[in-house]
Design a protein around this motif. Structure first.
Motif, short mmCIF file in Angstrom:
data_model
loop_
_atom_site.label_atom_id
_atom_site.label_comp_id
_atom_site.label_asym_id
_atom_site.label_seq_id
_atom_site.Cartn_x
_atom_site.Cartn_y
_atom_site.Cartn_z
N ASP A 138 0.84 -1.19 0.00
CA ASP A 138 0.00 0.00 0.00
C ASP A 138 0.88 1.25 0.00
O ASP A 138 1.45 1.62 1.03
CB ASP A 138 -0.92 -0.02 1.23
N ASP A 165 1.37 5.32 -2.07
CA ASP A 165 0.89 6.35 -3.00
C ASP A 165 1.93 7.46 -2.98
O ASP A 165 1.89 8.36 -2.14
CB ASP A 165 -0.48 6.86 -2.57
N GLY A 203 0.01 1.50 -4.95
CA GLY A 203 -0.55 0.19 -4.69
C GLY A 203 -1.99 0.17 -5.15
O GLY A 203 -2.53 1.17 -5.63
N PRO A 223 -4.88 0.17 -3.39
CA PRO A 223 -5.80 1.16 -2.80
C PRO A 223 -5.68 2.54 -3.45
O PRO A 223 -6.69 3.18 -3.76
CB PRO A 223 -5.39 1.18 -1.33
#
Length: 219
Positions: free
Chosen positions: A154, A156, A180, A182
């Motif tokens: 995960d 960003d 990722g 999400p």
């Protein structure tokens, strides 16, 4: 960005088919680039992507062309685009079709591509995943899809990086992104896409995106 990917460290690595090669962040953090894998035949993870391609395929940032060449060998219509002349030359040398062009430049067949590929981290092109996915809204057909490879954790991140050969050779700085699943889901929604499938293969993570329905866009 165009200058960065035309720089000698990247071109030299593609020419020889060997690393080491990295993306270097301003704080010294290094992301290894898998040049040897890019220059080999598609592996099982790649095949999981190729098996999900529908219609004519546009490989964005095709690199040395293993995916485009595999599709061409199957008689599929496929085009690679890359801003590296060396990458395009290698792709053509494999018997595939490729153009030395940015995805943000005018492209053949805009609005008619059945699948656009963003593999090997290419969701990071331009450092703004939502902007890249908005561009692909105009490139892919309304019934088409985007297949993107994501970081298997995960994250960003948007940052400035340089191509680094580990021996003192550095390219010009450019913007890049790492996401990722999400974060990709959020950026996709902002650009008019929905993540409809995700899967792992060979330690790599992928997602398929399709266009949001008109009803959903009006909510």
């Amino acid at each position: 960005m165009t200058t960065a990917w035309r720089a000698d460290p990247y071109a030299d690595a593609l020419r020889t088919g060997q690393g080491p090669l990295f993306l270097r962040r301003h704080d010294g953090w290094l992301l290894p680039l898998e040049v040897e894998r890019w220059c080999e035949a598609p592996d099982r993870a790649d095949r999981s992507v190729l098996g999900r391609c529908h219609g004519p395929v546009l490989d964005v940032g095709c690199g040395p062309g293993r995916l485009v060449a595999a599709l061409a060998a199957e008689g599929r219509r496929a085009l690679g685009v890359d801003i590296s002349p060396e990458a395009v030359a290698r792709t053509i040398g494999l018997g595939a079709t490729a153009l030395c062009r940015s995805v943000f430049d005018p492209l053949p067949g805009e609005g008619r591509w059945g699948t656009a590929l963003l593999i090997d981290g290419n969701i990071g092109i331009g450092g703004d995943p939502a902007a890249l996915l908005r561009r692909l809204v105009r490139v892919v057909s309304r019934s088409g899809r985007v297949i993107a490879e994501c970081v298997p954790v995960d994250v960003d991140e948007r940052c400035e990086v340089r191509v680094d050969d580990g021996r003192g050779g550095l390219g010009a700085p450019f913007r890049w992104a790492r996401v990722g699943i999400p974060a990709l889901t959020v950026h996709a929604a902002a650009a008019g896409w929905t993540v409809t499938e995700q899967w792992d293969s060979g330690g790599r993570r992928f997602a398929a995106l399709t266009r949001q329905s008109s009803a959903r866009r009006l909510r």
